[in-house]
Enzyme design. Structure first.
Site, PDB file in Angstrom:
ATOM      1  CE  LYS A  25     -45.956 -17.211 -78.154  1.00  0.00           C
ATOM      2  NZ  LYS A  25     -45.519 -17.872 -79.392  1.00  0.00           N
ATOM      3  NE  ARG A  30     -36.197 -22.492 -78.146  1.00  0.00           N
ATOM      4  CZ  ARG A  30     -36.933 -21.549 -78.741  1.00  0.00           C
ATOM      5  NH1 ARG A  30     -38.067 -21.155 -78.191  1.00  0.00           N
ATOM      6  NH2 ARG A  30     -36.543 -21.008 -79.881  1.00  0.00           N
ATOM      7  N   GLY A  96     -46.331 -21.093 -85.061  1.00  0.00           N
ATOM      8  CA  GLY A  96     -45.151 -21.290 -85.899  1.00  0.00           C
ATOM      9  C   GLY A  96     -44.045 -21.991 -85.128  1.00  0.00           C
ATOM     10  NE  ARG A 124     -45.829 -17.144 -89.017  1.00  0.00           N
ATOM     11  CZ  ARG A 124     -45.493 -17.116 -87.733  1.00  0.00           C
ATOM     12  NH1 ARG A 124     -46.345 -17.562 -86.819  1.00  0.00           N
ATOM     13  NH2 ARG A 124     -44.326 -16.654 -87.359  1.00  0.00           N
ATOM     14  CB  SER A 168     -35.489 -17.657 -87.571  1.00  0.00           C
ATOM     15  OG  SER A 168     -36.425 -18.540 -86.976  1.00  0.00           O
ATOM     16  CD  GLN A 170     -40.693 -19.548 -84.564  1.00  0.00           C
ATOM     17  OE1 GLN A 170     -40.852 -19.720 -85.769  1.00  0.00           O
ATOM     18  NE2 GLN A 170     -41.627 -19.001 -83.795  1.00  0.00           N
ATOM     19  CG  ASP A 316     -42.123 -12.242 -80.377  1.00  0.00           C
ATOM     20  OD1 ASP A 316     -42.291 -12.225 -81.615  1.00  0.00           O
ATOM     21  OD2 ASP A 316     -41.798 -13.272 -79.756  1.00  0.00           O
ATOM     22  CE  LYS A 343     -41.737 -12.785 -86.162  1.00  0.00           C
ATOM     23  NZ  LYS A 343     -41.014 -13.967 -85.707  1.00  0.00           N
TER      24      LYS A 343
HETATM   25  C1  S3P Z   1     -39.623 -17.474 -81.122  1.00  0.00           C
HETATM   26  C2  S3P Z   1     -38.849 -16.770 -81.993  1.00  0.00           C
HETATM   27  C3  S3P Z   1     -39.356 -15.650 -82.774  1.00  0.00           C
HETATM   28  C4  S3P Z   1     -40.621 -15.076 -82.175  1.00  0.00           C
HETATM   29  C5  S3P Z   1     -41.613 -16.134 -81.804  1.00  0.00           C
HETATM   30  C6  S3P Z   1     -41.018 -17.126 -80.843  1.00  0.00           C
HETATM   31  C7  S3P Z   1     -39.007 -18.622 -80.434  1.00  0.00           C
HETATM   32  O1  S3P Z   1     -39.626 -16.084 -84.085  1.00  0.00           O
HETATM   33  O2  S3P Z   1     -41.213 -14.140 -83.039  1.00  0.00           O
HETATM   34  O3  S3P Z   1     -42.755 -15.532 -81.199  1.00  0.00           O
HETATM   35  O4  S3P Z   1     -39.562 -19.115 -79.437  1.00  0.00           O
HETATM   36  O5  S3P Z   1     -37.940 -19.036 -80.872  1.00  0.00           O
HETATM   37  P1  S3P Z   1     -38.443 -16.244 -85.149  1.00  0.00           P
HETATM   38  O6  S3P Z   1     -37.382 -17.013 -84.503  1.00  0.00           O
HETATM   39  O7  S3P Z   1     -39.027 -16.959 -86.319  1.00  0.00           O
HETATM   40  O8  S3P Z   1     -38.056 -14.838 -85.499  1.00  0.00           O
END
Ligand code: S3P
Length: 430
Positions: A25, A30, A96, A124, A168, A170, A316, A343
């Site tokens: 995922k 990305r 998110g 969130r 994070s 993300q 995760d 989350k």
């Molecule tokens: C993710 C980063 C994680 C993870 C999410 C996917 C990503 O979140 O929990 O399911 O793809 O970068 P955070 O970076 O906010 O911790």
């Protein structure tokens, strides 16, 4: 209790067979986003089948990016860094990742856009991207408490150095994506190492990016080139099968074409330390991402403590590790996991509530859980609380419980893995 579909899970004797999982995922999001701002068609095989990645594709479509899906391939027709002003809000659904990472790209566009999400996503925290993207020059308004929906007015960005207060991936990716549109060199510093798919993907699409310790640096104004890729199987989905197999002495499970990126594969180290037998073969590298075949045999599993940088690396996978914790000989303690409370659900509370329904003793901590080992659980009525990883984690716990378990709100699994319950049934021996 969550409405929606109910899934019955009966106890298992072991978990054996062979599986290949839909694409990761994190990488799918990305590659889709970077493909959208690259020049030329990006061809992606084994793209995630999850609803979250469909949300990303939906948003890209609203931004004027052409894409189609045929057989096992998604083609994204990137036309360079400039997207089209959207005629309607961008619906990120439950994702998110979509909202936070796409914001980085939208911050560099010369139009305004609105990003919204479902009830869970609307709760969130978004300050973690709003603050740095505003420092770079974007204007962002949000609902009370820096929650979605977000309204982003993009434009000329200037590079910043940003030490991230929260670990994070993300946020890191969001800022590196924004960095592509900024004047100067953007650098992002992380408090602990998080998954590096953003960095690897940027390089795969032809960008120059360098890492120095816990910092990633990217110069603005770089043009991306389309890629062709087959996305490795999602290791966070594999976690459910690996933990299930670990629970039974006679399990023998093989997962092929699985993502083995070291920033994501910490679960294998933990399961090894807990006593599972694991071997990895056929390691290859594709676009900087390691891929391999994993074989696991189960047995009596010891407990573990997950804290500090392990927690960030396993973020995760913690729900499923916690869900099998009572069956370990010495129990599991999870610390430094406050992030789990923000989350898709409050995963600390959701795990504790559901484990108790199965008869487990659990101590809920502000930043984690303490779950004693050597416990026998009974089947129960589980509530997914609308969270895909809670639904799947408790399907695994149910395999070693006495009696049958009903997972209410089981449809949440579609967020990351439609077909999860069928795949699980396919490798469970009774
Ligand atoms: C993710 C980063 C994680 C993870 C999410 C996917 C990503 O979140 O929990 O399911 O793809 O970068 P955070 O970076 O906010 O911790």
């Amino acid at each position: 209790m969550a409405s929606g579909s109910v899934q019955l899970i009966r106890p298992a004797r072991n978990v054996s067979g062979s599986l290949r999982l839909p694409g990761d995922k994190s990488i799918s999001h990305r590659y889709a986003m970077l493909g959208a701002i690259a020049e030329g068609p990006t061809r992606l095989k084994n793209f995630s089948t999850g609803a979250d990645c469909a949300s990303t594709l939906g948003c890209l479509g609203t931004l004027g990016v052409g894409w189609d899906r045929n057989d096992d391939e998604i083609v994204i027709r990137g036309e360079g860094p400039t997207l089209r002003a959207p005629a309607s809000p961008l619906d990120c659904g439950n994702s998110g990742s979509t909202m936070r990472m796409l914001s980085g790209i939208l911050a560099g566009q010369s139009f305004s856009s609105e990003l919204l999400g479902d009830t869970s996503l609307s709760r969130r925290p978004m300050a973690r991207i709003i603050e740095p993207l505003e420092q770079m020059g974007a204007r962002i308004s949000s609902a009370e408490g820096n929650r979605p929906p977000l309204r982003i007015t993009g434009g000329a960005l200037a590079a910043i150095h940003y030490p991230m207060p929260v670990a994070s991936a993300q946020v890191k990716s969001s800022l590196l994506f924004a960095g592509l549109f900024a004047r100067g060199e953007t650098s992002v510093e992380e408090p602990v190492r998080t998954r590096d798919h953003g960095e690897l993907a940027l390089r795969a699409f032809g960008a120059e990016l360098h890492r120095q310790g816990n910092q990633a640096h990217i110069a603005g104004g770089q043009q991306l080139r389309a890629i062709e890729a087959s996305i490795p199987g999602d290791i966070s989905s594999a976690a459910f099968f690996l933990c299930a197999a670990a629970l039974f002495p006679r399990s023998n499970l093989t997962i092929t074409d699985l993502l083995m990126n070291p920033t994501r594969a910490r679960l294998l180290d933990i399961l090894l330390a807990m006593g599972a037998r694991i071997s990895v073969a056929q390691l290859e590298e594709h676009h900087g991402e390691l891929v391999g075949t994993v074989e696991i045999e189960g047995g009596t599993v010891k407990g573990a403590t997950v804290a500090g940088s392990d927690t960030a690396a396993l973020i995760d996978e913690i729900p499923v590790l916690a869900a099998i914790a009572p069956y370990t000989s010495t129990g599991v303690e999870i610390r430094d996991a406050r992030e789990l409370r923000v989350k898709e659900s409050d995963r600390i509370a959701a795990v504790a509530r559901n484990l108790r329904k199965m008869g487990a003793r659990v101590e809920e901590l502000e930043d984690g859980l303490k779950i004693p080992g050597g416990q026998d659980l009974h089947g129960a009525e589980i509530d997914s609380e609308g969270d895909h990883r809670i639904a799947m984690a408790f399907a695994v716990a149910a395999l070693r419980a006495k009696g049958e378990t009903l997972i209410h709100g089981a449809e949440a699994a579609v967020i990351s893995y439609p077909g999860f319950f069928e795949a699980l049934e396919g490798v469970v021996a009774r």
